[in-house]
Enzyme design. Structure first.
Site, PDB file in Angstrom:
ATOM      1  N   ASP A   1       0.807  -1.262   0.002  1.00 18.81           N
ATOM      2  CA  ASP A   1       0.187   0.136  -0.040  1.00 18.81           C
ATOM      3  C   ASP A   1       1.006   1.344   0.008  1.00 18.81           C
ATOM      4  OD1 ASP A   1      -2.259   1.750   0.085  1.00 18.81           O
ATOM      5  OD2 ASP A   1      -3.283   0.541   1.731  1.00 18.81           O
ATOM      6  N   CYS A   2       0.335   2.224  -0.380  1.00 17.91           N
ATOM      7  CA  CYS A   2       1.172   3.490  -0.739  1.00 17.91           C
ATOM      8  C   CYS A   2       1.977   4.218   0.327  1.00 17.91           C
ATOM      9  CB  CYS A   2       0.604   4.396  -1.525  1.00 17.91           C
ATOM     10  SG  CYS A   2       0.088   3.748  -3.167  1.00 17.91           S
TER      11      CYS A   2
END
Length: 752
Positions: free
Chosen positions: A266-267
């Site tokens: 996830d970012c």
């Protein structure tokens, strides 16, 4: 270029990807492992942005897809929670196919990538979770089937859905199942006003709950959907960040499930691990080494790009680990035709975006996802003869962008409820509240005034992204601000039937209005997409007979005071008076049960198949498993068997259900099949979904729905020690929910 080995199409994708990887410098490798990279021009690799989104249509989140002069808009379908309410697998796949067609067209026009980090398949453990709108609801099996169908719709190239070597199977676009795993808390404040967010929360789930609930949709997505990517989540599990957990990544996703693709963070997850979670007090160099060795193939954002080269030079991680990650990434791009082209889709262009076919599908999905919750004395459907002049009031009466939720792009053509109803009646509109938060009561009286003279009144209320969204969990289940006051006053003043129209993802506390004589009907529309207003009007006026079912339980308002969001246990905790979670374990009262939904007609069920049981025989080196009973009239000598010891790849249960429409209106019935384990088993679910189908039945007619099931999947339970086991004894098959449900015993015997 022709002299570069990776361009030789006679070689396998693996050979080509390895040749390309071996041609890169250490610095180039590190740069290519970040989501937005500048490529490697030295060997002919252009820049590429891996981050595009397609949760319910091509989105502009992530900057991999762009809207503007070339492509001004794309079809925005209902959010997944609404689409799931249809319980219609073919619809889920059709939406995926439409979205991937538009994505390919945008890629051909140079304004989109080919790797889309969707869908979100996390299970809704708690009704307060802000991202409920993005998900397929609270049941892990339903979430898994949604994942399989939507992913197949996005990825599958017609005629090439399978391959002897799945790593050679071509892809239309690449999908990504997220967020792995046990991720279902965003930002919540407990009673002591302590802020808990997803970046620092440790989801301390039991192994039983992990296997049974949190991992199951992902396992189905990888094994049955053959998804080409999985995204790990921000949270920890028992103190270990998911993106740094080699057991979860290398061990489970790639090892046990055999992922054919890549694993992405996830970012900014790696930065979060180092700077916020301070896992093992790692430096950035230690952090990138940890996650790469755990099996993380792609970094959303730039931590790999900043620190991985130096980490390798310091001896913290092997360059060969970088090679393995890059090969996984490159093979996916090759399967997409990024290197060679994908002739099957070369002709797609602007005419394939926002097409009439896709807009019609969006409207159909919205209609099928709408759920009728209350309908006293057949107040609905409205009649064009009796209800020619209607009023629609409330903060969602003229909803537009609210209907498309989050992770949306630019919609082709928004149709509000106000506009949709104009096709059927003369419509008067008053906002009733300035917005969903409804803090200004001065708008209520104008709404009351128009309701006094209307033939029927629709009160459009609910939630929006200011109340439930990514990064924002709810503190309660009530309607915000003065919405309750608006409903009461308008309903009391209305001369005609009153319909409460709710836009929300999670359930809201409408106990008062469900019981109120002033409210004739309640309709839940979720967030129904850009054609939502037209779909709502079609349902209210009977052009479409609603067949949707709730994919989440609607709890009473006091549920939130009974347990904190941070309690991960699904089962009740008696010593703390925690009532349990989801329909599978919750032991309290509800407003509306999971699977609840009404129709404008009536249906009855009958089971016409004759199979009432089955027998399994264990081989010499296989053993009965010991199960725990709290009470039982009968405990079989062999309690059960581990699924891993049984032959489980054959459909060995057939259940035929005849569905009769006893009313006067044609309709679609959603038949949900549940199993209930033998009585007295400790920690077993109350019941669990094992199948579902939607069937159209004309008024007065009967249709037969056939369920072909694998007993190991449908009748198994997860033990307290996390074995998946098939219990012996008398199971119960339950057909449907509510008053028309029926059930029958199903005997399982296991012999040595």
């Amino acid at each position: 270029m022709t002299r570069l080995g990776y361009c030789d199409k006679s070689l396998s994708y693996y050979q080509r990807a390895k040749h390309l990887t071996d041609s890169l410098t250490l610095a180039e490798k590190a740069q290519l492992l970040g989501s937005l990279n500048k490529g490697a021009p030295r060997v002919g690799i252009p820049e590429y942005n891996w981050w595009s989104e397609a949760l319910h249509g091509v989105s502009n989140v992530g900057d991999g897809s762009k809207f503007g002069k070339i492509v001004p808009a794309a079809t925005s379908f209902p959010t997944p929670i609404t689409t799931t309410s249809s319980f219609n697998e073919s619809l889920w796949k059709a939406i995926g196919q439409a979205v991937s067609t538009e994505a390919r067209a945008m890629n051909n026009l140079g304004v989109a990538g080919l790797t889309f980090w969707s869908p979100n398949i996390n299970v809704v453990r708690d009704p307060r979770w802000g991202r409920t709108l993005e998900t397929p609801g609270e049941d892990p099996y339903v979430a898994g089937r949604y994942a399989v169908n939507y992913v197949r719709g996005l990825q599958d190239v017609e005629g090439q859905e399978t391959a002897q070597d799945p790593n050679t199977r071509p892809l239309k676009v690449s999908a990504c199942c997220k967020h792995y795993a046990a991720y279902d808390l965003d930002k919540w404040t407990d009673k002591g006003n302590m802020l808990i967010d997803r970046f620092r929360f440790s989801a301390n789930a039991t192994e039983q709950d992990m296997v049974e609930t949190f991992l199951r949709p992902f396992e189905m997505c990888v094994k049955d959907g053959d998804v080409s990517s999985v995204m790990c989540s921000y949270n920890n599990i028992w103190g270990i960040p998911t993106c740094a957990d080699a057991r979860l990544l290398r061990g489970t996703i790639r090892g046990d499930w055999n992922l054919h693709g890549y694993i992405v963070s996830d970012c900014d997850s790696i930065q979060t691990i180092v700077e916020s979670q301070k896992f093992l007090d790692d430096t950035p160099y230690d952090g990138v080494a940890q996650v790469l060795k755990a099996g993380l193939d792609m970094d959303c954002q730039s931590y790999y790009q900043k620190y991985l080269e130096s980490a390798s030079l310091q001896g913290l991680v092997k360059e060969s680990d970088m090679d393995s990650a890059l090969i996984n990434d490159f093979i996916v791009l090759m399967r997409l035709g990024w290197f060679d082209g994908q002739p099957a889709y070369d002709s797609l262009n602007a005419k394939d975006i926002c097409s009439k076919e896709h807009l019609d599908l969006a409207a159909d999905a919205a209609r099928k996802g709408i759920v009728l919750l209350k309908n006293v004395n057949s107040a609905l459907p409205l009649s064009t003869d009796k209800h020619k002049n209607i009023a629609i009031v409330g903060p969602h009466a003229n909803a537009t962008s609210v209907m498309i939720g989050n992770y949306a792009g630019v919609p082709c053509k928004l149709v509000s409820p106000f506009d949709g109803l104009k096709a059927y009646a003369n419509v008067t509109y008053q906002m009733g509240c300035a917005d969903v938060l409804c803090k200004n009561e001065t708008f209520i009286f104008p709404a009351v005034r128009v309701a006094r003279d209307a033939d029927a009144t629709i009160i459009a209320i609910g939630l929006d992204l200011d109340v439930e969204s990514e990064g924002l969990d709810r503190l309660d289940l009530d309607l915000p601000g003065s919405q309750n006051m608006l409903v009461r006053q308008v309903a009391q003043a209305s001369k005609g039937p009153v319909v409460l129209l709710i836009l929300s993802a999670g359930g809201v506390n409408v106990t008062e209005f469900h019981n109120s004589n002033d409210i004739d009907a309640i309709v839940w529309a979720g967030y129904p997409g850009e054609q939502g207003g037209a779909a709502i009007a079609d349902v209210l006026y009977g052009k479409h007979n609603p067949g949707g079912r709730l994919p989440v339980t609607w709890y009473p308002g006091d549920y939130v005071s009974q347990l904190p969001m941070t309690s991960m246990n699904l089962r009740p905790i008696d010593e703390l008076d925690y009532p349990g979670r989801t329909y599978k374990f919750y032991n309290g009262s509800t407003i509306y049960q999971f699977g609840y939904g009404l129709s404008y007609t009536q249906f009855t069920y009958a089971v016409t198949s004759t199979q009432k049981g089955l027998s399994k025989k264990l081989q010499f080196n296989q053993h009965c498993v010991q199960l725990s009973y709290n009470h039982s009239a009968y405990i079989p000598p062999c309690h059960g068997a581990r699924i891993s010891d049984l032959a489980c790849n054959q459909e060995d249960i057939t259940i035929d259900v005849s569905v009769t429409n006893t009313g006067k209106v044609d309709g679609t019935e959603t038949v949900i099949l549940f199993s209930r384990p033998p009585q007295g088993l400790d920690d077993a679910p109350i019941k669990q979904v094992i199948g579902f189908q939607s069937v159209f039945v004309a008024a007065g007619a009967t249709e037969v729905v056939t369920f072909k099931l694998i007993s190991c999947n449908t009748l198994s339970i997860v033990t307290g020690s996390a074995y998946v086991a098939l219990p012996a004894g008398q199971h119960t098959i339950v057909v449907g929910t509510g008053d028309n449900s029926i059930e029958f015993p199903f005997q399982v015997s296991i012999k040595k």
